[in-house]
Design a protein around this motif. Structure first.
Motif, PDB file in Angstrom:
ATOM      1  N   ILE A 184     -49.833 -42.837  -9.040  1.00  0.00           N
ATOM      2  CA  ILE A 184     -48.723 -41.884  -9.113  1.00  0.00           C
ATOM      3  C   ILE A 184     -48.797 -41.170 -10.463  1.00  0.00           C
ATOM      4  O   ILE A 184     -48.842 -41.795 -11.511  1.00  0.00           O
ATOM      5  CB  ILE A 184     -47.361 -42.601  -8.951  1.00  0.00           C
ATOM      6  N   VAL A 185     -48.828 -39.850 -10.416  1.00  0.00           N
ATOM      7  CA  VAL A 185     -48.911 -39.039 -11.623  1.00  0.00           C
ATOM      8  C   VAL A 185     -47.519 -38.696 -12.126  1.00  0.00           C
ATOM      9  O   VAL A 185     -47.225 -38.810 -13.312  1.00  0.00           O
ATOM     10  CB  VAL A 185     -49.710 -37.747 -11.354  1.00  0.00           C
ATOM     11  N   ASP A 186     -46.635 -38.271 -11.209  1.00  0.00           N
ATOM     12  CA  ASP A 186     -45.313 -37.813 -11.613  1.00  0.00           C
ATOM     13  C   ASP A 186     -44.352 -37.983 -10.442  1.00  0.00           C
ATOM     14  O   ASP A 186     -44.729 -37.875  -9.285  1.00  0.00           O
ATOM     15  CB  ASP A 186     -45.383 -36.334 -12.012  1.00  0.00           C
ATOM     16  N   ALA A 187     -43.103 -38.257 -10.787  1.00  0.00           N
ATOM     17  CA  ALA A 187     -42.037 -38.319  -9.785  1.00  0.00           C
ATOM     18  C   ALA A 187     -40.831 -37.603 -10.368  1.00  0.00           C
ATOM     19  O   ALA A 187     -40.437 -37.854 -11.504  1.00  0.00           O
ATOM     20  CB  ALA A 187     -41.689 -39.760  -9.458  1.00  0.00           C
ATOM     21  N   ILE A 212     -43.076 -36.316  -5.244  1.00  0.00           N
ATOM     22  CA  ILE A 212     -44.053 -37.216  -5.842  1.00  0.00           C
ATOM     23  C   ILE A 212     -45.389 -36.497  -5.994  1.00  0.00           C
ATOM     24  O   ILE A 212     -45.841 -35.812  -5.088  1.00  0.00           O
ATOM     25  CB  ILE A 212     -44.253 -38.477  -4.962  1.00  0.00           C
ATOM     26  N   ARG A 213     -46.022 -36.659  -7.158  1.00  0.00           N
ATOM     27  CA  ARG A 213     -47.387 -36.172  -7.389  1.00  0.00           C
ATOM     28  C   ARG A 213     -48.270 -37.398  -7.613  1.00  0.00           C
ATOM     29  O   ARG A 213     -47.868 -38.336  -8.290  1.00  0.00           O
ATOM     30  CB  ARG A 213     -47.447 -35.261  -8.612  1.00  0.00           C
ATOM     31  N   PHE A 214     -49.480 -37.361  -7.058  1.00  0.00           N
ATOM     32  CA  PHE A 214     -50.343 -38.537  -7.117  1.00  0.00           C
ATOM     33  C   PHE A 214     -51.811 -38.140  -7.115  1.00  0.00           C
ATOM     34  O   PHE A 214     -52.167 -37.002  -6.819  1.00  0.00           O
ATOM     35  CB  PHE A 214     -50.052 -39.469  -5.934  1.00  0.00           C
ATOM     36  N   ARG A 256     -56.683 -34.836  -7.037  1.00  0.00           N
ATOM     37  CA  ARG A 256     -56.044 -34.981  -8.343  1.00  0.00           C
ATOM     38  C   ARG A 256     -54.749 -34.180  -8.372  1.00  0.00           C
ATOM     39  O   ARG A 256     -54.716 -33.022  -7.948  1.00  0.00           O
ATOM     40  CB  ARG A 256     -56.959 -34.477  -9.464  1.00  0.00           C
ATOM     41  N   ASN A 257     -53.700 -34.810  -8.855  1.00  0.00           N
ATOM     42  CA  ASN A 257     -52.405 -34.172  -9.066  1.00  0.00           C
ATOM     43  C   ASN A 257     -51.912 -33.457  -7.799  1.00  0.00           C
ATOM     44  O   ASN A 257     -51.534 -32.294  -7.835  1.00  0.00           O
ATOM     45  CB  ASN A 257     -52.474 -33.218 -10.247  1.00  0.00           C
ATOM     46  N   VAL A 258     -51.940 -34.164  -6.683  1.00  0.00           N
ATOM     47  CA  VAL A 258     -51.525 -33.606  -5.402  1.00  0.00           C
ATOM     48  C   VAL A 258     -50.029 -33.807  -5.229  1.00  0.00           C
ATOM     49  O   VAL A 258     -49.502 -34.889  -5.463  1.00  0.00           O
ATOM     50  CB  VAL A 258     -52.272 -34.298  -4.233  1.00  0.00           C
ATOM     51  N   LYS A 259     -49.359 -32.742  -4.831  1.00  0.00           N
ATOM     52  CA  LYS A 259     -47.929 -32.817  -4.541  1.00  0.00           C
ATOM     53  C   LYS A 259     -47.770 -33.311  -3.108  1.00  0.00           C
ATOM     54  O   LYS A 259     -48.436 -32.828  -2.192  1.00  0.00           O
ATOM     55  CB  LYS A 259     -47.301 -31.438  -4.699  1.00  0.00           C
ATOM     56  N   THR A 316     -49.854 -49.043  -5.330  1.00  0.00           N
ATOM     57  CA  THR A 316     -49.437 -48.799  -6.708  1.00  0.00           C
ATOM     58  C   THR A 316     -48.436 -49.858  -7.150  1.00  0.00           C
ATOM     59  O   THR A 316     -47.805 -50.507  -6.318  1.00  0.00           O
ATOM     60  CB  THR A 316     -48.758 -47.421  -6.852  1.00  0.00           C
ATOM     61  N   PRO A 317     -48.255 -50.008  -8.456  1.00  0.00           N
ATOM     62  CA  PRO A 317     -47.161 -50.855  -8.924  1.00  0.00           C
ATOM     63  C   PRO A 317     -45.818 -50.215  -8.553  1.00  0.00           C
ATOM     64  O   PRO A 317     -45.741 -49.024  -8.270  1.00  0.00           O
ATOM     65  CB  PRO A 317     -47.333 -50.895 -10.443  1.00  0.00           C
ATOM     66  N   ILE A 318     -44.776 -51.003  -8.580  1.00  0.00           N
ATOM     67  CA  ILE A 318     -43.444 -50.510  -8.229  1.00  0.00           C
ATOM     68  C   ILE A 318     -42.988 -49.474  -9.272  1.00  0.00           C
ATOM     69  O   ILE A 318     -43.130 -49.693 -10.469  1.00  0.00           O
ATOM     70  CB  ILE A 318     -42.451 -51.674  -8.105  1.00  0.00           C
ATOM     71  N   LEU A 319     -42.485 -48.358  -8.781  1.00  0.00           N
ATOM     72  CA  LEU A 319     -42.066 -47.244  -9.632  1.00  0.00           C
ATOM     73  C   LEU A 319     -40.582 -46.988  -9.429  1.00  0.00           C
ATOM     74  O   LEU A 319     -40.129 -46.821  -8.302  1.00  0.00           O
ATOM     75  CB  LEU A 319     -42.862 -45.983  -9.264  1.00  0.00           C
TER      76      LEU A 319
END
Length: 185
Positions: free
Chosen positions: A50-53, A78-80, A133-136, A176-179
């Motif tokens: 996960i890149v960004d939420a 979410i971006r991942f 990379r950095n997919v929305k 992924t780890p819990i976010l």
């Protein structure tokens, strides 16, 4: 003596029997070919990061306003990154792969919630090497409860193997780890 229609019927019945026997053989050998390849991913082979939420408040048209008087709900974008090599899943009986990312979380009202945030259909072996990379996410993370900022989610890469003949197979990897989802902006 047999007529032409009786002989044609016998030949056609034989061909149908042979074809069905062949299809049964294909359906029974596919799990043997896939066992150990795609049903159990190699450690570190499939990576989801996960890149960004980010969360936003929005008025959703499909939301039941009887529980939420204001009508505003939180949704997360979410971006991942995905790095997965699914070429081993391909054989002569594989028609396509359905690949998707699932967010899983708990709420007070439900112990398990799963939401698909991205999906793709892979139709050939060359496209089964996924490097994104950095997919929305294609879909927002939305819940029946109006708040998501109190939710912690884990994200997992899943795939379904869709054969020409036989049973469907599915598996997952790249968890992924819990976010903890952020508060809305």
């Amino acid at each position: 003596m047999y007529s032409i229609s009786q002989r044609a019927n016998a030949v056609l019945a034989f061909l149908v029997t042979v074809t069905l026997g062949f299809l049964v053989a294909v359906a029974l050998t596919s799990p043997i070919l896939l066992h150990g390849k795609g049903l159990r991913p190699a450690p570190g082979q499939n990576v989801l990061k996960i890149v960004d939420a980010e969360s936003h408040k929005a008025r959703l048209a499909f939301y039941d306003r009887t529980q939420n008087q204001s009508g505003d709900s939180e949704l997360a974008i979410i971006r991942f990154d995905i790095s997965a090599d699914l070429r081993d899943l391909w054989n002569w009986n594989t028609k396509q792969l359905f690949v998707y990312v699932v967010a899983e979380y708990e709420t007070d009202s439900h112990s398990t919630n799963q939401v698909v945030i991205w999906d793709s259909i892979i139709r050939n072996k060359d496209d089964a090497l996924i490097r994104l990379r950095n997919v929305k996410g294609e879909y927002f993370l939305v819940d029946i409860n109006p708040t998501l900022s109190t939710v912690s989610a884990k994200f997992t890469l899943h795939w379904n193997i869709i054969p020409y003949v036989g049973a469907l197979f599915w598996n997952s990897g790249g968890q992924t780890p819990i976010l903890a989802l952020p508060a809305p902006r």
